[in-house]
Design a protein around this motif. Structure first.
Motif, PDB file in Angstrom:
ATOM      1  N   LYS A   7      41.148  28.984  39.097  1.00 31.22           N
ATOM      2  CA  LYS A   7      39.985  29.491  38.363  1.00 31.22           C
ATOM      3  C   LYS A   7      39.173  28.360  37.749  1.00 31.22           C
ATOM      4  O   LYS A   7      37.934  28.365  37.821  1.00 31.22           O
ATOM      5  CB  LYS A   7      40.439  30.453  37.270  1.00 31.22           C
ATOM      6  CG  LYS A   7      40.958  31.787  37.778  1.00 31.22           C
ATOM      7  CD  LYS A   7      41.355  32.723  36.636  1.00 31.22           C
ATOM      8  CE  LYS A   7      40.162  33.173  35.838  1.00 31.22           C
ATOM      9  NZ  LYS A   7      40.520  34.187  34.828  1.00 31.22           N
ATOM     10  N   ALA A  11      35.308  28.320  39.062  1.00 33.89           N
ATOM     11  CA  ALA A  11      34.327  28.999  38.206  1.00 33.89           C
ATOM     12  C   ALA A  11      33.099  28.142  37.945  1.00 33.89           C
ATOM     13  O   ALA A  11      33.187  26.941  37.706  1.00 33.89           O
ATOM     14  CB  ALA A  11      34.973  29.386  36.881  1.00 33.89           C
ATOM     15  N   GLU A 132      31.526  32.687  33.773  1.00 30.75           N
ATOM     16  CA  GLU A 132      32.270  32.414  35.007  1.00 30.75           C
ATOM     17  C   GLU A 132      31.753  33.277  36.145  1.00 30.75           C
ATOM     18  O   GLU A 132      31.836  34.506  36.088  1.00 30.75           O
ATOM     19  CB  GLU A 132      33.762  32.679  34.806  1.00 30.75           C
ATOM     20  CG  GLU A 132      34.431  31.756  33.794  1.00 30.75           C
ATOM     21  CD  GLU A 132      35.918  32.024  33.667  1.00 30.75           C
ATOM     22  OE1 GLU A 132      36.410  33.042  34.211  1.00 30.75           O
ATOM     23  OE2 GLU A 132      36.618  31.222  33.007  1.00 30.75           O
ATOM     24  N   ASP A 133      31.213  32.639  37.150  1.00 34.63           N
ATOM     25  CA  ASP A 133      30.854  33.304  38.400  1.00 34.63           C
ATOM     26  C   ASP A 133      31.716  32.684  39.491  1.00 34.63           C
ATOM     27  O   ASP A 133      31.993  31.470  39.472  1.00 34.63           O
ATOM     28  CB  ASP A 133      29.370  33.097  38.714  1.00 34.63           C
ATOM     29  CG  ASP A 133      28.864  34.045  39.789  1.00 34.63           C
ATOM     30  OD1 ASP A 133      29.313  35.209  39.822  1.00 34.63           O
ATOM     31  OD2 ASP A 133      28.000  33.629  40.588  1.00 34.63           O
ATOM     32  N   TYR A 134      32.158  33.520  40.440  1.00 36.08           N
ATOM     33  CA  TYR A 134      33.049  33.045  41.490  1.00 36.08           C
ATOM     34  C   TYR A 134      32.442  33.351  42.860  1.00 36.08           C
ATOM     35  O   TYR A 134      31.709  34.330  43.019  1.00 36.08           O
ATOM     36  CB  TYR A 134      34.416  33.727  41.383  1.00 36.08           C
ATOM     37  CG  TYR A 134      35.202  33.311  40.161  1.00 36.08           C
ATOM     38  CD1 TYR A 134      36.067  32.225  40.204  1.00 36.08           C
ATOM     39  CD2 TYR A 134      35.060  33.992  38.962  1.00 36.08           C
ATOM     40  CE1 TYR A 134      36.785  31.833  39.080  1.00 36.08           C
ATOM     41  CE2 TYR A 134      35.769  33.609  37.833  1.00 36.08           C
ATOM     42  CZ  TYR A 134      36.627  32.524  37.903  1.00 36.08           C
ATOM     43  OH  TYR A 134      37.328  32.137  36.785  1.00 36.08           O
ATOM     44  N   TRP A 137      34.831  36.001  48.717  1.00 46.25           N
ATOM     45  CA  TRP A 137      35.975  35.506  49.494  1.00 46.25           C
ATOM     46  C   TRP A 137      35.611  35.206  50.947  1.00 46.25           C
ATOM     47  O   TRP A 137      35.987  34.181  51.494  1.00 46.25           O
ATOM     48  CB  TRP A 137      37.105  36.530  49.427  1.00 46.25           C
ATOM     49  CG  TRP A 137      38.300  36.195  50.275  1.00 46.25           C
ATOM     50  CD1 TRP A 137      38.767  36.876  51.353  1.00 46.25           C
ATOM     51  CD2 TRP A 137      39.178  35.078  50.092  1.00 46.25           C
ATOM     52  NE1 TRP A 137      39.883  36.267  51.859  1.00 46.25           N
ATOM     53  CE2 TRP A 137      40.165  35.157  51.099  1.00 46.25           C
ATOM     54  CE3 TRP A 137      39.230  34.020  49.194  1.00 46.25           C
ATOM     55  CZ2 TRP A 137      41.186  34.216  51.230  1.00 46.25           C
ATOM     56  CZ3 TRP A 137      40.246  33.088  49.307  1.00 46.25           C
ATOM     57  CH2 TRP A 137      41.213  33.182  50.315  1.00 46.25           C
ATOM     58  N   TYR A 162      42.407  38.224  46.113  1.00 48.20           N
ATOM     59  CA  TYR A 162      41.529  37.223  45.495  1.00 48.20           C
ATOM     60  C   TYR A 162      40.719  37.845  44.359  1.00 48.20           C
ATOM     61  O   TYR A 162      40.472  37.213  43.325  1.00 48.20           O
ATOM     62  CB  TYR A 162      40.612  36.670  46.572  1.00 48.20           C
ATOM     63  CG  TYR A 162      39.475  35.803  46.080  1.00 48.20           C
ATOM     64  CD1 TYR A 162      39.695  34.496  45.645  1.00 48.20           C
ATOM     65  CD2 TYR A 162      38.162  36.293  46.071  1.00 48.20           C
ATOM     66  CE1 TYR A 162      38.640  33.702  45.203  1.00 48.20           C
ATOM     67  CE2 TYR A 162      37.106  35.496  45.642  1.00 48.20           C
ATOM     68  CZ  TYR A 162      37.352  34.198  45.208  1.00 48.20           C
ATOM     69  OH  TYR A 162      36.318  33.408  44.777  1.00 48.20           O
ATOM     70  N   TYR A 163      40.317  39.092  44.518  1.00 47.91           N
ATOM     71  CA  TYR A 163      39.459  39.740  43.532  1.00 47.91           C
ATOM     72  C   TYR A 163      40.226  40.234  42.304  1.00 47.91           C
ATOM     73  O   TYR A 163      39.624  40.779  41.379  1.00 47.91           O
ATOM     74  CB  TYR A 163      38.671  40.868  44.185  1.00 47.91           C
ATOM     75  CG  TYR A 163      37.662  40.337  45.177  1.00 47.91           C
ATOM     76  CD1 TYR A 163      36.538  39.648  44.736  1.00 47.91           C
ATOM     77  CD2 TYR A 163      37.856  40.483  46.543  1.00 47.91           C
ATOM     78  CE1 TYR A 163      35.615  39.137  45.636  1.00 47.91           C
ATOM     79  CE2 TYR A 163      36.936  39.974  47.448  1.00 47.91           C
ATOM     80  CZ  TYR A 163      35.820  39.293  46.993  1.00 47.91           C
ATOM     81  OH  TYR A 163      34.916  38.780  47.876  1.00 47.91           O
ATOM     82  N   THR A 166      38.999  37.191  40.022  1.00 49.13           N
ATOM     83  CA  THR A 166      37.633  36.679  40.088  1.00 49.13           C
ATOM     84  C   THR A 166      36.624  37.803  39.924  1.00 49.13           C
ATOM     85  O   THR A 166      36.918  38.984  40.161  1.00 49.13           O
ATOM     86  CB  THR A 166      37.353  35.978  41.426  1.00 49.13           C
ATOM     87  OG1 THR A 166      37.451  36.934  42.494  1.00 49.13           O
ATOM     88  CG2 THR A 166      38.321  34.829  41.654  1.00 49.13           C
ATOM     89  N   THR A 167      35.408  37.441  39.496  1.00 50.58           N
ATOM     90  CA  THR A 167      34.274  38.356  39.435  1.00 50.58           C
ATOM     91  C   THR A 167      33.071  37.640  40.040  1.00 50.58           C
ATOM     92  O   THR A 167      33.003  36.405  40.048  1.00 50.58           O
ATOM     93  CB  THR A 167      33.947  38.766  38.001  1.00 50.58           C
ATOM     94  OG1 THR A 167      33.734  37.590  37.213  1.00 50.58           O
ATOM     95  CG2 THR A 167      35.076  39.582  37.396  1.00 50.58           C
ATOM     96  N   HIS A 168      32.133  38.417  40.526  1.00 49.28           N
ATOM     97  CA  HIS A 168      30.922  37.850  41.128  1.00 49.28           C
ATOM     98  C   HIS A 168      29.721  38.674  40.702  1.00 49.28           C
ATOM     99  O   HIS A 168      29.750  39.916  40.748  1.00 49.28           O
ATOM    100  CB  HIS A 168      31.025  37.839  42.655  1.00 49.28           C
ATOM    101  CG  HIS A 168      29.787  37.337  43.326  1.00 49.28           C
ATOM    102  ND1 HIS A 168      29.541  36.002  43.536  1.00 49.28           N
ATOM    103  CD2 HIS A 168      28.694  37.999  43.805  1.00 49.28           C
ATOM    104  CE1 HIS A 168      28.372  35.856  44.119  1.00 49.28           C
ATOM    105  NE2 HIS A 168      27.837  37.049  44.298  1.00 49.28           N
TER     106      HIS A 168
END
Length: 231
Positions: A7, A11, A132-134, A137, A162-163, A166-168
């Motif tokens: 992360k 991130a 934090e933006d990711y 995948w 993966y999710y 993480t968040t997008h």
């Protein structure tokens, strides 16, 4: 490498935008979609390859934003224009799209220049910082060495998806990662994603079918490039 290490490496911060919902102040510090009113004294609406005016897409006043890309560190204002037909992906700037960058020493004046046939509705933007933006995948920008680490964690049973961690953000944004609809593309060495304008019914923008207009800038030459995809 554990999940927290991944992360920290992945991130990126971003500024996300919501269109409208408040009364505009009409100051130069405001950012807009569907409206550009800051120009150099000798500038007018840019013309595309067909000789028709490009549509005002966005105006960002960068010092007022909570987070900007390092690629924009020397820029004060960024304005964006687009053709009614978006043109080809990676088309040269000027044919069907144009970005104008202004530094802190550039003289800018207000001009209320509009394109009567523009389908994009003008709204001021509310900016918020996203810590934090990711990347997505599937080809969204996960480096190969981290891809291997994540796959190893999933194979060992330490991670289901993966999710899970993480968040997008799919919003209009500066910084963060591009919101690909299809497996992502690589614009080329030294190009860095800078910002996107996403499909948004409020401003009457639909990028073919719920896609986003995504823009990269070359770290060395300063050249811009555009890509879009859709569902």
């Amino acid at each position: 490498m554990d999940i927290q290490d991944i992360k920290r490496e992945l991130a990126k911060p971003a500024t996300t935008f919501e269109a409208g919902g408040f009364r505009p102040a009409n100051t130069i510090e405001e950012s807009w979609l569907g409206r550009v009113f800051l120009y150099r004294p000798d500038e007018e609406l840019p013309l595309g390859a067909d000789g028709q005016p490009l549509l005002p897409l966005a105006q960002f006043y960068l010092p007022a934003l909570p987070c900007v890309s390092p690629q924009l560190a020397k820029s004060r204002v960024l304005t964006v224009f687009i053709a009614k037909s978006f043109g080809e992906v990676f088309a040269p700037m000027g044919d069907s799209w144009l970005i104008r960058e202004y530094g802190y020493d550039d003289e800018l004046v207000r001009k209320d220049l509009t394109v009567p046939a523009s389908f994009i509705k003008a709204f001021p933007l509310k900016a918020e910082k996203l810590e934090e933006d990711y990347p997505l995948w599937d080809g969204g920008g996960v480096p190969l060495h981290l891809d291997r680490e994540i796959c190893a964690l999933m194979k060992s049973g330490d991670l289901d998806s993966y999710y899970d961690f993480t968040t997008h953000s799919y919003k209009h944004k500066i910084g963060g990662y591009p919101s690909f609809c299809q497996p992502g593309v690589d614009p080329g060495e030294d190009f860095e994603f800078v910002f996107q304008v996403s499909s948004d019914p409020k401003i009457n923008l639909n990028v073919v079918h719920s896609g986003s207009l995504m823009f990269w800038k070359h770290r060395v030459t300063g050249e811009w490039t555009i890509y879009y995809d859709f569902y």
